[in-house]
Design an enzyme around this catalytic site. Structure first.
Site, short mmCIF file in Angstrom:
data_model
loop_
_atom_site.label_atom_id
_atom_site.label_comp_id
_atom_site.label_asym_id
_atom_site.label_seq_id
_atom_site.Cartn_x
_atom_site.Cartn_y
_atom_site.Cartn_z
N GLU A 265 71.68 9.68 -6.29
CA GLU A 265 71.23 10.77 -7.16
C GLU A 265 70.95 12.02 -6.33
O GLU A 265 70.23 11.90 -5.33
CB GLU A 265 69.98 10.35 -7.93
CG GLU A 265 70.25 9.20 -8.90
CD GLU A 265 69.00 8.74 -9.64
OE1 GLU A 265 67.92 9.34 -9.46
OE2 GLU A 265 69.10 7.77 -10.41
N HIS A 285 68.44 11.27 -14.67
CA HIS A 285 67.15 10.59 -14.41
C HIS A 285 65.99 11.29 -15.13
O HIS A 285 65.02 11.72 -14.50
CB HIS A 285 66.89 10.53 -12.89
CG HIS A 285 65.95 9.41 -12.52
ND1 HIS A 285 66.07 8.67 -11.39
CD2 HIS A 285 64.85 8.90 -13.16
CE1 HIS A 285 65.11 7.76 -11.32
NE2 HIS A 285 64.35 7.88 -12.40
P1 NAD Z 1 57.29 -3.62 -15.62
O1 NAD Z 1 56.86 -4.07 -14.27
O2 NAD Z 1 56.28 -3.52 -16.71
O3 NAD Z 1 58.47 -4.58 -16.15
C1 NAD Z 1 59.51 -5.05 -15.33
C2 NAD Z 1 59.99 -6.39 -15.89
O4 NAD Z 1 61.07 -6.85 -15.10
C3 NAD Z 1 58.92 -7.48 -15.86
O5 NAD Z 1 58.94 -8.16 -17.10
C4 NAD Z 1 59.38 -8.42 -14.75
O6 NAD Z 1 59.02 -9.77 -15.01
C5 NAD Z 1 60.88 -8.24 -14.86
N1 NAD Z 1 61.58 -8.62 -13.64
C6 NAD Z 1 61.28 -8.27 -12.36
N2 NAD Z 1 62.16 -8.85 -11.52
C7 NAD Z 1 63.01 -9.55 -12.28
C8 NAD Z 1 64.13 -10.38 -11.98
N3 NAD Z 1 64.55 -10.57 -10.72
N4 NAD Z 1 64.76 -10.95 -13.00
C9 NAD Z 1 64.34 -10.77 -14.27
N5 NAD Z 1 63.29 -10.02 -14.62
C10 NAD Z 1 62.64 -9.42 -13.63
O7 NAD Z 1 58.02 -2.23 -15.39
P2 NAD Z 1 58.33 -1.09 -16.49
O8 NAD Z 1 57.19 -0.14 -16.55
O9 NAD Z 1 58.82 -1.73 -17.73
O10 NAD Z 1 59.51 -0.31 -15.77
C11 NAD Z 1 60.75 -0.94 -15.49
C12 NAD Z 1 61.56 -0.09 -14.55
O11 NAD Z 1 61.96 1.10 -15.20
C13 NAD Z 1 60.76 0.45 -13.33
O12 NAD Z 1 60.69 -0.50 -12.31
C14 NAD Z 1 61.54 1.66 -12.92
O13 NAD Z 1 62.52 1.31 -11.97
C15 NAD Z 1 62.24 2.08 -14.22
N6 NAD Z 1 61.75 3.40 -14.67
C16 NAD Z 1 62.67 4.39 -14.82
C17 NAD Z 1 62.28 5.65 -15.24
C18 NAD Z 1 63.28 6.75 -15.46
O14 NAD Z 1 62.94 7.90 -15.26
N7 NAD Z 1 64.50 6.45 -15.89
C19 NAD Z 1 60.91 5.91 -15.44
C20 NAD Z 1 59.99 4.86 -15.31
C21 NAD Z 1 60.43 3.61 -14.91
#
Ligand code: NAD
Length: 315
Positions: A265, A285
């Site tokens: 990015e 993003h």
């Molecule tokens: P979270 O920690 O609440 O949820 C993540 C989920 O993924 C959990 O349920 C966890 O058990 C699961 N997980 C982790 N490793 C795994 C694996 N190997 N296999 C299967 N499941 C797995 O996080 P969230 O707040 O829901 O955010 C998720 C992701 O979204 C963040 O980590 C971040 O990378 C991304 N995000 C992107 C933006 C954006 O601007 N596009 C903004 C915020 C977050």
């Protein structure tokens, strides 16, 4: 001596005012250079950053002594040398809860935009074209939605999509307490990854990027998906093998994708090729880029720091 906080990236002012009300002295210097930061960091008790400021060992060592905490207003901490912070006894916080609603709503917006080809319809209108007959869409209602990563964002997507009458399958590694209630409320069902891949019309990814999730969707996983399925990724680019995705979108195995995140990015190479495909909707993003999410991130960063300083008797 008053507690002093330096803010090194643009953040909403709500949190800065909250810090001041709590008696903290706040210096707002978004855009401060790396060298300047290294020079002044030793005069502060805490830093508030976003993604731009790089806190390598050099800066943290320059701050050691006075610097006690770092708070990222937002999610990722890849710009902070966490090992060095731990060694130097500097606490590190972030505010992942702040962008849940924003990312979930963008995810659903992208699904709808793909289903009704909204970017193409709008582009044609702007070109003075009326391509109504070419724009035969499909409905989300009744479709099988596979949610990979069922944490904060994945669950919120399920809540919204249950109102759209989608059939929801969810996959996550663990089954924490409270999950049953969410499943009941959204009508979602937990499924093994393979079943989710084989039976979903739309797959949306919400796992963090870790060594285990890097390229967790690759050639093998895409081959298991339904012909004509679509993928939405608003998590991190590295979770999908972009070369495999590019092939599948070009040869028609997958009908489309919507991507807010890329391995590189701003995108270059394969990432850029993906963004340019006609069956891809790409956004830069912007998952967490809402007024509300930014304000909440700033407020939560302030709250976390205030609590930290109060617990140490410094405020
Ligand atoms: P979270 O920690 O609440 O949820 C993540 C989920 O993924 C959990 O349920 C966890 O058990 C699961 N997980 C982790 N490793 C795994 C694996 N190997 N296999 C299967 N499941 C797995 O996080 P969230 O707040 O829901 O955010 C998720 C992701 O979204 C963040 O980590 C971040 O990378 C991304 N995000 C992107 C933006 C954006 O601007 N596009 C903004 C915020 C977050």
């Amino acid at each position: 001596m008053p507690v002093r906080v330096l803010v090194t990236d643009p953040v909403d002012e709500a949190g800065l005012r909250a810090l001041e009300r709590a008696g903290v002295e706040v210096d707002y210097r978004p855009g401060i250079s790396h060298e300047e930061l290294r020079d002044v960091v030793g005069q502060y008790d805490a830093l508030i950053i976003r993604g731009r400021t790089k806190l390598g060992r050099d800066v943290l060592e320059a701050g050691a002594g006075r610097l006690k905490a770092i708070c990222r207003a937002g999610v990722g901490l890849d710009n902070v040398d966490l090992g060095a912070a731990e060694e130097l006894n500097i606490a590190v916080f972030n505010t992942p809860e702040a962008s849940t609603e924003a990312v979930a709503e963008l995810t659903v917006a992208l699904m709808l935009a793909l289903a009704r080809a909204i970017p193409r319809a709008d582009g044609a209108m702007k070109d003075g074209l009326w391509i109504k007959r070419e724009l035969m869409g499909w409905e989300l209602a009744g479709k099988a939605l596979g949610i990979i990563g069922f944490g904060r964002i994945g669950q919120r997507v399920a809540e919204i999509c249950s109102a759209l009458r989608m059939r929801i399958l969810a996959y996550r590694r663990t089954r924490p307490p409270g999950l049953e209630e969410v499943l009941k409320r959204t009508g979602a069902r937990m499924a093994p990854l393979e079943e989710l891949l084989r039976s979903s019309d739309i797959i949306t990814i919400h796992v963090p990027l870790t060594p285990q999730t890097r390229h967790m969707i690759g050639e093998r996983e895409i081959a298991m998906m339904k012909d004509g399925a679509i993928i939405i990724n608003t998590s991190r680019g590295g979770v999908i093998d972009e070369e495999a995705l590019l092939r599948a979108l070009k040869n028609g195995k997958l009908a489309g994708a919507a991507l807010d995140v890329f391995e590189e990015e701003p995108p270059r190479g394969v990432s850029l090729e993906l963004a340019r495909l006609p069956n891809v909707i790409a956004t830069p993003h912007i998952g967490g880029q809402t007024k509300e999410a930014q304000e909440m991130a700033s407020r939560m960063a302030a709250e976390k720091l205030i609590e930290f300083f109060r617990s140490r008797g410094l405020l």
